[in-house]
Scaffold this motif. Sequence first.
Motif, mmCIF file in Angstrom:
data_model
loop_
_atom_site.group_PDB
_atom_site.id
_atom_site.type_symbol
_atom_site.label_atom_id
_atom_site.label_comp_id
_atom_site.label_asym_id
_atom_site.label_seq_id
_atom_site.Cartn_x
_atom_site.Cartn_y
_atom_site.Cartn_z
ATOM 1 N N GLU A 1 -11.550 -3.164 -29.592
ATOM 2 C CA GLU A 1 -12.241 -4.544 -29.608
ATOM 3 C C GLU A 1 -11.591 -4.830 -31.071
ATOM 4 O O GLU A 1 -11.768 -4.589 -32.174
ATOM 5 C CB GLU A 1 -13.704 -4.514 -29.911
ATOM 6 C CG GLU A 1 -14.395 -4.192 -28.741
ATOM 7 C CD GLU A 1 -15.883 -4.386 -28.619
ATOM 8 O OE1 GLU A 1 -16.280 -4.879 -29.531
ATOM 9 O OE2 GLU A 1 -16.464 -3.456 -27.774
ATOM 10 N N ASP A 2 -10.814 -6.146 -31.099
ATOM 11 C CA ASP A 2 -10.075 -6.705 -32.132
ATOM 12 C C ASP A 2 -11.066 -7.688 -33.199
ATOM 13 O O ASP A 2 -11.884 -8.317 -32.455
ATOM 14 C CB ASP A 2 -8.918 -7.461 -31.872
ATOM 15 C CG ASP A 2 -7.813 -6.514 -31.107
ATOM 16 O OD1 ASP A 2 -7.866 -5.281 -31.557
ATOM 17 O OD2 ASP A 2 -7.116 -6.836 -30.230
ATOM 18 N N SER B 1 -9.628 -12.812 -28.968
ATOM 19 C CA SER B 1 -9.038 -11.692 -28.968
ATOM 20 C C SER B 1 -9.589 -10.862 -27.821
ATOM 21 O O SER B 1 -9.460 -9.468 -27.985
ATOM 22 C CB SER B 1 -8.981 -10.846 -30.323
ATOM 23 O OG SER B 1 -7.978 -11.473 -31.029
ATOM 24 N N ARG C 1 -10.344 -8.602 -24.414
ATOM 25 C CA ARG C 1 -9.815 -7.854 -23.342
ATOM 26 C C ARG C 1 -10.688 -7.997 -22.289
ATOM 27 O O ARG C 1 -11.891 -8.122 -22.343
ATOM 28 C CB ARG C 1 -9.492 -6.615 -23.917
ATOM 29 C CG ARG C 1 -8.470 -6.875 -25.391
ATOM 30 C CD ARG C 1 -8.146 -5.160 -26.052
ATOM 31 N NE ARG C 1 -7.597 -5.556 -27.113
ATOM 32 C CZ ARG C 1 -6.138 -5.593 -27.471
ATOM 33 N NH1 ARG C 1 -5.582 -5.331 -26.258
ATOM 34 N NH2 ARG C 1 -5.493 -5.850 -28.433
ATOM 35 N N TRP C 2 -9.891 -7.366 -20.978
ATOM 36 C CA TRP C 2 -10.789 -7.186 -19.813
ATOM 37 C C TRP C 2 -12.148 -6.491 -19.853
ATOM 38 O O TRP C 2 -13.155 -6.843 -19.418
ATOM 39 C CB TRP C 2 -9.761 -6.457 -18.654
ATOM 40 C CG TRP C 2 -8.942 -7.643 -18.220
ATOM 41 C CD1 TRP C 2 -7.857 -8.056 -18.589
ATOM 42 C CD2 TRP C 2 -9.195 -7.618 -16.607
ATOM 43 N NE1 TRP C 2 -7.349 -8.611 -17.581
ATOM 44 C CE2 TRP C 2 -7.966 -8.798 -16.497
ATOM 45 C CE3 TRP C 2 -10.097 -7.650 -15.730
ATOM 46 C CZ2 TRP C 2 -8.022 -9.387 -15.130
ATOM 47 C CZ3 TRP C 2 -10.146 -8.366 -14.324
ATOM 48 C CH2 TRP C 2 -9.010 -9.089 -14.120
ATOM 49 N N ALA D 1 -5.108 -7.571 -22.349
ATOM 50 C CA ALA D 1 -5.610 -8.834 -23.131
ATOM 51 C C ALA D 1 -6.220 -9.851 -21.990
ATOM 52 O O ALA D 1 -5.864 -10.032 -20.725
ATOM 53 C CB ALA D 1 -4.607 -9.462 -23.676
ATOM 54 N N TRP D 2 -7.196 -10.621 -22.440
ATOM 55 C CA TRP D 2 -7.932 -11.376 -21.450
ATOM 56 C C TRP D 2 -7.171 -12.976 -21.551
ATOM 57 O O TRP D 2 -7.325 -13.343 -22.621
ATOM 58 C CB TRP D 2 -9.547 -11.584 -21.585
ATOM 59 C CG TRP D 2 -10.242 -12.304 -20.676
ATOM 60 C CD1 TRP D 2 -10.471 -13.688 -21.219
ATOM 61 C CD2 TRP D 2 -10.575 -12.169 -19.459
ATOM 62 N NE1 TRP D 2 -11.168 -14.264 -19.911
ATOM 63 C CE2 TRP D 2 -11.192 -13.448 -19.094
ATOM 64 C CE3 TRP D 2 -10.313 -11.223 -18.398
ATOM 65 C CZ2 TRP D 2 -11.879 -13.382 -17.583
ATOM 66 C CZ3 TRP D 2 -10.909 -11.155 -17.392
ATOM 67 C CH2 TRP D 2 -11.587 -12.218 -16.827
ATOM 68 N N HIS D 3 -6.646 -13.470 -20.539
ATOM 69 C CA HIS D 3 -6.095 -14.611 -20.562
ATOM 70 C C HIS D 3 -6.723 -15.639 -19.439
ATOM 71 O O HIS D 3 -6.122 -16.913 -19.252
ATOM 72 C CB HIS D 3 -4.584 -14.520 -20.507
ATOM 73 C CG HIS D 3 -3.834 -14.099 -21.531
ATOM 74 N ND1 HIS D 3 -3.764 -14.825 -22.731
ATOM 75 C CD2 HIS D 3 -3.554 -12.807 -21.977
ATOM 76 C CE1 HIS D 3 -2.981 -14.065 -23.459
ATOM 77 N NE2 HIS D 3 -2.978 -12.953 -23.087
ATOM 78 N N HIS E 1 -3.271 -8.054 -13.626
ATOM 79 C CA HIS E 1 -3.406 -8.925 -14.814
ATOM 80 C C HIS E 1 -2.228 -10.020 -14.363
ATOM 81 O O HIS E 1 -2.801 -11.170 -14.553
ATOM 82 C CB HIS E 1 -2.793 -8.143 -16.138
ATOM 83 C CG HIS E 1 -2.781 -9.035 -17.359
ATOM 84 N ND1 HIS E 1 -1.675 -9.728 -17.831
ATOM 85 C CD2 HIS E 1 -3.848 -9.200 -18.185
ATOM 86 C CE1 HIS E 1 -2.348 -10.401 -18.735
ATOM 87 N NE2 HIS E 1 -3.252 -10.076 -19.207
#
Length: 317
Positions: free
Chosen positions: A18-19, A24, A26-27, A77-79, A313
């Motif tokens: 976790e950033d 930031s 993530r999935w 990464a979650w987009h 992704h």
Amino acid sequence: MNSSYLDTIDMSPWAGREDPEADSLRWHQVIEPLRAGAAPGVALVGFACDAGVARNRGRIGAAKGPRALRRALAPLAWHRQAPAHDAGDIACHGDDDMEAAQARLAERVAELLGQGHLPIVLGGGHEVAFGSWSGLARHLEAGDGPAPTVGIINFDAHFDLRDPAHVRSSGTPFAQIADACEARGWPFRYACLGVSRAANTRALFSRAAELGVLVREDHEITPARLESLGDELDAFIGQCDLIYLTLDIDVLPACEAPGVSAPAAHGVPLALLEPLLTRVRDSGKLTLVDLAELNPDFDIDQRTARAAARLIHHLTL
């Protein structure tokens, strides 16, 4: 919604870094177990089965694929804008349970489609395809009016058109689907891209020709021909109302995907596969996706699982 499986959804693979920076995610930080009334989004379903691979005399281990795929997808990464849900696993309990497991998968897929989700089924051997398609067919038959035309796009080193009269396996799903379409009076629209001539008999090429399959062999998918191949794919999609996309990970070269049931000596590199998948994704017709043949027992440094996760992704951007 059938809630009997909700308490058994294992979310433990969804873990990772976790950033601290804003925006930031993530999935693993976003995906949630599927709940009643959840907003439509991507819904992942595991098909923990390799009975079809065993019947096809392949190397077993693909039943472990769904968990490995989730673990590889978790840190990406979650987009996305729309949500993502985990709808649990369908497990196959031995060789004799394969057909029943396919039926259970069909029920789950139909349920998810009815709720407005995009199901992405994580295999499992490519016998997953008959279960996935059967769920889509069940969903369409529940609707009013004539069923829309479904196009099947399969990126695969193999046709999987073997005669199911002898034994139903990971090598027969599209022959089974062709038979099911004929029984319903539906057209059978099938495109198979990445086919290895070395891995498919003359009988299979003949059957593909008889069924009007759009065939492109692995050696035909090159950088120079990518644009024209994309145009062909667009034309195929244009003849269909809905698209079911199925990805056999063994379409990738063995150097990119060693952890599959049947590694490809030639294959189609990820760099050439992704632009074609973009065409499918952006068509507005993509209704159902599955991935097959990830075999963690033979993977190297999670290379295959990471490639498969990247494909998910990419398709869900």
